[in-house]
Design an enzyme around this catalytic site. Structure first.
Site, PDB file in Angstrom:
ATOM      1  N   LYS A  11       1.155  -1.107   0.150  1.00 34.48           N
ATOM      2  CA  LYS A  11      -0.259   0.071  -0.060  1.00 34.48           C
ATOM      3  C   LYS A  11       1.059   1.654  -0.075  1.00 34.48           C
ATOM      4  O   LYS A  11       0.980   2.000  -0.432  1.00 34.48           O
ATOM      5  CB  LYS A  11      -0.667  -0.185   1.484  1.00 34.48           C
ATOM      6  N   ARG A  66      -9.277   0.996   8.687  1.00 34.27           N
ATOM      7  CA  ARG A  66      -9.064  -0.461   8.958  1.00 34.27           C
ATOM      8  C   ARG A  66     -10.502  -0.895   9.668  1.00 34.27           C
ATOM      9  O   ARG A  66     -10.701  -1.703   9.921  1.00 34.27           O
ATOM     10  CB  ARG A  66      -8.312  -0.433   9.864  1.00 34.27           C
ATOM     11  N   ARG A  99      11.849  -7.337   5.673  1.00 33.90           N
ATOM     12  CA  ARG A  99      12.185  -5.436   6.070  1.00 33.90           C
ATOM     13  C   ARG A  99      12.804  -4.912   7.251  1.00 33.90           C
ATOM     14  O   ARG A  99      12.719  -5.216   7.719  1.00 33.90           O
ATOM     15  CB  ARG A  99      10.361  -5.519   6.516  1.00 33.90           C
ATOM     16  N   ARG A 139      11.318  -3.531  12.704  1.00 38.37           N
ATOM     17  CA  ARG A 139      10.403  -2.929  13.191  1.00 38.37           C
ATOM     18  C   ARG A 139      10.255  -3.376  14.164  1.00 38.37           C
ATOM     19  O   ARG A 139      10.011  -4.688  13.573  1.00 38.37           O
ATOM     20  CB  ARG A 139       9.251  -2.012  11.953  1.00 38.37           C
ATOM     21  N   ARG A 161      -1.058  -9.188  13.694  1.00 33.97           N
ATOM     22  CA  ARG A 161      -1.981  -7.822  12.809  1.00 33.97           C
ATOM     23  C   ARG A 161      -2.259  -8.806  11.365  1.00 33.97           C
ATOM     24  O   ARG A 161      -3.486  -7.946  10.912  1.00 33.97           O
ATOM     25  CB  ARG A 161      -0.209  -7.665  11.809  1.00 33.97           C
TER      26      ARG A 161
END
Ligand code: AMP
Length: 221
Positions: free
Chosen positions: A13, A88, A127, A160, A171
Site C-alpha cells: 500500500k 481499517r 523488511r 520494526r 496484524r
C-alpha cells in the site's frame, strides 16, 4: 478524487500510495506513518498508541478517527487525498463517510491489494528500515549494498518492532477480522476496485491507475 487503499500489512500500500498520489496530485496520508511520527516525537498520543502498535493490535477507533479526520480538514492545494491504512474497521469507514458528507465530498474509490499470507509473512519479516532516513530494504529482494547498513547514510538498519513473525500473525488476524470486511462495505457502494498485489510494483501500479482513470471517466491523460 478521494481514494482509500485497502489490503493486509505488507501488501504494498505504501509504495503504491506514493506513486498514485504523485500521478494524480493527491495528498498521501498513511495512518501508520502518522502514528509512528507521534511516537518518534515522544508525544502523549504516541505513548497512548505504542502498546497497541507493538503488539499488532489496532489502535481504538476513537483515537485514530480523531487524528485522521483532524488532518483531513486541511486539504492544502491537492486535488484530493489518498488514505493508506485508514479506514481499517467498519466504525472508521462510517466515521469517514459522515465527515465527508458534512464537508460536501465523498470517497470516490477504494482500491484493495490482494496478497496471500505466506507472501505477506516473507515480505514483512524480511523488511529492514533505516532509523535515520526511513529508507526501506528487504533482506532478500532489496538488500543494501553493505549487509545491514543503509546505502544512503551508513546507519545500521533495524527491524520494526511490529515486523517480527509473532506480531505479523496478530496484524494479519486483525486484518481478516476487522479490515477485510470493508471490501464488502465499499463493494455495496460500488466503489471497490481489486488488484492482484503479487504482481510487480509496475504492473500493480498500472492496474490501479486504470481503475482510477475509469472512475475519473478518462479525464486524466
Ligand atoms: P501500518 O504501518 O499501516 O501497518 O500501521 C502500523 C500500526 O499502526 C498498526 O498495526 C496499528 O496498530 C496502527 N494503525 C495504523 N492505522 C490504523 C488504523 N486505521 N486503525 C487502527 N490502528 C491503526
Amino acid at each position: 478524487m478521494n481514494l482509500v487503499l485497502l489490503g493486509p500489512p505488507g501488501a504494498g500500500k505504501g509504495t503504491q500510495a506514493m506513486r498514485l498520489s504523485k500521478a494524480f496530485s493527491l495528498r498521501h496520508m498513511s495512518s501508520g506513518d502518522v502514528l509512528r511520527a507521534e511516537r518518534k516525537g515522544g508525544t502523549e498520543l504516541g505513548d497512548r498508541v505504542a502498546e497497541y502498535m507493538d503488539s499488532g493490535k489496532l489502535v481504538p477507533d476513537e483515537i485514530i478517527v480523531e487524528v485522521i479526520l483532524a488532518q483531513l480538514k486541511d486539504p492544502g492545494d491537492a486535488a484530493g487525498f489518498l488514505l493508506d491504512g485508514f479506514p481499517r474497521t467498519k466504525g472508521q469507514a462510517e466515521s469517514l463517510d459522515k465527515a465527508m458528507e458534512a464537508a460536501g465530498c465523498q470517497i470516490d474509490l477504494a482500491l484493495s491489494l490482494k496478497v496471500p499470507d505466506n507472501e505477506i509473512i516473507d515480505r514483512i519479516t524480511g523488511r529492514r528500515i533505516c532509523p535515520g532516513c526511513d529508507a526501506v530494504y528487504h533482506i532478500k529482494t532489496l538488500p543494501p549494498a553493505r549487509d545491514g547498513v543503509c546505502d544512503k547514510d551508513g546507519i545500521t538498519l533495524i527491524q520494526r518492532e511490529d515486523d517480527s513473525e509473532e506480531v505479523v500473525m496478530k496484524r494479519l488476524a486483525a486484518y481478516y477480522a476487522q479490515t477485510e470486511p470493508l471490501e464488502a462495505y465499499y463493494r455495496r457502494k460500488e466503489l471497490l476496485g481489486v488488484s492482484d498485489g503479487t504482481k510487480s510494483v509496475d504492473d500493480v501500479f498500472t492496474d490501479l491507475v486504470g481503475m482510477v482513470r475509469e472512475r475519473l471517466g478518462n479525464a486524466v491523460s
